[in-house]
Scaffold this motif. Sequence first.
Motif, short mmCIF file in Angstrom:
data_model
loop_
_atom_site.label_atom_id
_atom_site.label_comp_id
_atom_site.label_asym_id
_atom_site.label_seq_id
_atom_site.Cartn_x
_atom_site.Cartn_y
_atom_site.Cartn_z
N PRO A 127 48.33 -8.19 46.80
CA PRO A 127 48.18 -9.00 45.58
C PRO A 127 49.48 -9.35 44.87
O PRO A 127 49.47 -10.25 44.04
N ASP A 128 50.58 -8.67 45.17
CA ASP A 128 51.82 -9.03 44.48
C ASP A 128 52.93 -9.43 45.45
O ASP A 128 54.09 -9.52 45.06
N GLU A 133 58.40 -14.12 49.59
CA GLU A 133 59.00 -12.82 49.93
C GLU A 133 58.34 -12.21 51.16
O GLU A 133 58.54 -11.03 51.45
N ALA A 153 45.05 -18.27 43.11
CA ALA A 153 44.56 -18.22 41.73
C ALA A 153 44.20 -19.62 41.23
O ALA A 153 44.68 -20.61 41.78
N SER A 155 45.41 -21.04 38.88
CA SER A 155 46.63 -21.70 38.44
C SER A 155 47.51 -22.17 39.61
O SER A 155 48.54 -22.81 39.38
N MET A 178 41.59 -16.27 35.76
CA MET A 178 42.91 -15.82 35.38
C MET A 178 42.74 -14.49 34.66
O MET A 178 42.28 -14.45 33.52
N GLY A 179 43.08 -13.42 35.32
CA GLY A 179 42.92 -12.12 34.68
C GLY A 179 42.99 -11.01 35.70
O GLY A 179 43.35 -11.23 36.86
N ARG B 24 60.64 -12.53 43.52
CA ARG B 24 59.39 -12.52 42.78
C ARG B 24 58.34 -11.74 43.53
O ARG B 24 57.97 -12.11 44.65
N PHE B 25 57.86 -10.66 42.93
CA PHE B 25 56.75 -9.89 43.49
C PHE B 25 55.70 -9.79 42.40
O PHE B 25 55.68 -8.83 41.62
N VAL B 26 54.88 -10.81 42.29
CA VAL B 26 53.92 -10.90 41.19
C VAL B 26 52.61 -11.48 41.70
O VAL B 26 52.58 -12.13 42.75
N PRO B 27 51.52 -11.27 40.94
CA PRO B 27 50.27 -11.95 41.29
C PRO B 27 50.48 -13.46 41.35
O PRO B 27 51.22 -14.02 40.53
N GLU B 28 49.81 -14.08 42.31
CA GLU B 28 49.91 -15.53 42.47
C GLU B 28 49.60 -16.27 41.16
O GLU B 28 50.17 -17.33 40.88
N ALA B 29 48.70 -15.69 40.36
CA ALA B 29 48.31 -16.33 39.10
C ALA B 29 49.50 -16.64 38.20
O ALA B 29 49.44 -17.55 37.38
N LEU B 30 50.59 -15.89 38.33
CA LEU B 30 51.74 -16.08 37.45
C LEU B 30 52.78 -17.07 37.98
O LEU B 30 53.70 -17.47 37.26
N ILE B 31 52.63 -17.46 39.24
CA ILE B 31 53.68 -18.29 39.85
C ILE B 31 53.88 -19.60 39.08
O ILE B 31 55.01 -20.01 38.80
N SER B 32 52.77 -20.22 38.73
CA SER B 32 52.88 -21.50 38.04
C SER B 32 53.63 -21.35 36.71
O SER B 32 54.49 -22.17 36.37
N MET B 184 52.09 -7.56 31.32
CA MET B 184 51.85 -8.42 32.48
C MET B 184 50.37 -8.76 32.61
O MET B 184 50.00 -9.89 32.94
N VAL B 188 48.81 -12.46 32.63
CA VAL B 188 47.95 -13.00 33.69
C VAL B 188 46.69 -13.62 33.08
O VAL B 188 46.20 -14.65 33.52
N THR B 189 46.19 -13.00 32.02
CA THR B 189 44.93 -13.45 31.41
C THR B 189 45.12 -14.64 30.47
O THR B 189 44.25 -15.49 30.37
N VAL B 191 47.94 -16.84 30.22
CA VAL B 191 49.21 -17.50 30.55
C VAL B 191 49.31 -18.93 30.01
O VAL B 191 50.40 -19.41 29.71
#
Lengths: 264, 408
Positions: A127-128, A133, A153, A155, A178-179, B24-32, B184, B188-189, B191
Motif C-alpha cells: 500500500p505504500d 520506487e 485511489a 484521486s 479517500m481514507g 516517495r513511499f506513500v499511499p497512492e491516494a496522496l500522489i495527486s 498522514m 489521506v481522508t 486531502v
Amino acid sequence: MTAMEELFIRTKAENRAALIGYIPAGFPSKAACIEVIKAMVAGGVDAVEIGFPYSDPVMDGPVIQAAAEQSLSAGTGAEDVFDVLKATTDLGVPGLVMTYWNPIEKYGVEKFAQSLQAAGGSGVITPDLTIEESGLWKSAAEAAQINRIYVVAPSTSTARMPLVTSQCSGFIYAASLMGVTGTRNSVSNGASELVARIRQTSATPVAVGLGVSTKAQAQEVAAYADGVIVGSAFIRLIQESENFETGLLRVQELAAALADGVRR
Amino acid sequence: MVSNNVDSEAASQILGHFGRFGGRFVPEALISALDDLTAAHLSAQNDPEFQRELAYLHRTYTGRPSIITEAPRFAEHAGGVRILLKREDLNHTGSHKINNVLGQALLTKRMGKKRIIAETGAGQHGVASATAAALMGLECVVYMGEEDTRRQSLNVARMKLLGAEVIPVTQGSRTLKDAINEAMRDWVTNVDSTHYLMGTVAGPHPFPTMVRDFQKIIGEEAREQVLELTGKLPDAVLACIGGGSNAIGIFHRFIDDHSVRLIGLEAGGRGVQSGFHAATITGGSVGVLHGTRSFVLQDGNGQTVESHSISAGLDYPGVGPEHAYLHEIGRAEYRAITDAEAMNAFSLLSKTEGIIPAIESAHALAGAIDIGKELASAGHSDAVLLLNLSGRGDKDVQTAAEYFGITL
C-alpha cells in the motif's frame, strides 16, 4: 499462473465476485489467527490477505491499528507471517501478504519474494510502494513468479492510471474512498466510478477494498467489481466478542453472508 | 487552484531523490496532492510576487534577518576558537520553524486550500503553524502525541490561545512519530481541502526539498554576515539534527564551499551504545519511514524503534534524506551528543552569554565545545565556528529546572 489468478478465472466463470478476507498475522495470537482464517474459509472466503503488522501503518484505521499493535507486542515477525501464509495456502485457498514497504526492504527484497512463493503465496499488496520506487520489487516478484498488487485511489489521475494498473498482476486493488481502512455505513459512490476508470486502462481483475462490511455492501460492490475485500469487519468481531469461540462463529457467519452477497 | 495541469504532470516526473535516499513511499491516494504541491512550490519559487510577499513577512513579522552574536565567554570553554551564533531563537515564535511555516502557509492559500494540519513534538512547529494560521485566516489542527501534550503543556495552551485545535494522539508510542502517522491519516481522508504542513525536511517528495528551500535563508544570511564580520568563510558550520530542518537550512548555502566543514549534532540520549537515543545517522540503518528512504531506528523486522532524548524536538527515529546523502558522500559529518553533554552546554551558554538556548540547540553548542577543543589542540585556535542557535529555551525551563534540581 498463481492460485489468485486461477481464482478469478473460476469466479468469472461462475458469474460472481471473489471474496477476499484480511487479517494481520499474529492477531489475536499466531495459533488463533490461523483459527480465524479457517473460520473465514469455512464460511466461504475465497482468498486470504495476511497483514504484516507494522509499527507505523498510515493507511490503517483504528481497528486494524489495534490488531497490529497487539500482534507486534507478541513479537510477530516475518517468519510468523510466512507460517500463517503457509497454513492458509495449505487449506487450498490463495494467500496474499499485505505489507508496508519497510519490512520487505529490511527482510531483503528478493528473499521476501522467494519466501512468499515458498509458502505457496500468490502475491503481495504493497500500500505504500509507489510505482516510481518499485523497480527492485518488480524484478524480484517476476523472478519468483508472484503477483504485484498496487492500490489505486479515487484521486489517481487519468494520466497516471495506466502507469499504475499496467504494473499490477493478479488483481488491481481499488480503494473505494479517500481514507484509511475501517468499516463504513455505506460504500462510497466513487467506487463504481473508479472501477470503471480502471477498466478503461486494464483487463486485470479489480477488487474493491476499504469500508465493506455487510452482505448488502458486498452485493452492491460485486455488481461492478471482480473481488470484494473485507478486513476490519472480521477483526472487530474477534475484538468485540465475549470469548474467542463466539468470535470464530461470528466470523464464519459473516463470511457466509458476504459469500452469499458476492454471488449477487 | 493548481491541479492536474501540465505543471503537475511534469512535477510527478521529479522523484525527489538524494542519491539513493528520498523519494516517495506513500499511499497512492496522496500522489495527486504531492504532485500538486510540487507544482505549486516550483511555480512559487519562480514567482517574484510570491517571493516578495514571503520576504515582506520575514522582515515585518518574523524579524529577519536574524542577527549574528559572537560568544567569546562561551568560546573560552571551547578551546578559545571564535564562535558565532546565528540567532534563530530571536524569531517570532522562538525558533527557525516559522521560516518554513510562513512559506507553506502562503502555498496553502495559493493552492486554494483553507485548512492546515501539522504534527508537533516539542510544540514549536505546532505553535508556529497555529501562528501562521491565525495570521492568514486558515483552520489549523495540530496532532501531538499524548505523552508530549503532558510534557509540553505550555505549548498546548499557546496553540489553543492562537485558535488551533490540538488533538492528542493515543496510538503507538504517543510521541512525534505517531503524531505524524495520524496527520498522514487525516491528510489521506481530507486531502481536497487540507494541506499537510510538515515541519521538517523528512517525509515524501516534495517536503524535504520544499522545507529546505524555505529554511535555506538561514545559511544565505549567515554566510554574508560571517564574511562581513570576519572577512572569510567559517571553518565549520554546526547545527543540531532531529528531522534536520534547521541544519539543512544553515548548511545548504555552504555545500559548495568545500573548505567549510558541515557538522550535524544528533541526540545521543543516554549514549548511542545504551540503545536509548535519537541519533538516527550515527546509530540507525537505512530504511523507509514516513514516506522517505533515509536512516531509521529500526529492529530486525523493519519495525520502527522508539527514540529517546531529553529534547522533545530531536526525539524522532528518522532523519531527512538529504542529510543521509550528505553523510554518505562524506560532505557533512554527524556526531551524537548525550543528554548530559547537551545540558552542560545549555547551562554554560546561559551563564556565560546570558542566552538560554532551546535544549535542541544545546546539542549543537555541546558539539562546538568538542570541535573547538579538537581544532585548538591541532593548532587552529583561530578557527571560526558558525552555529545555528535554532531556538530559545523558554519552553524548556521546566525540563531544565527538573534536570538541575531547581525548585519551581
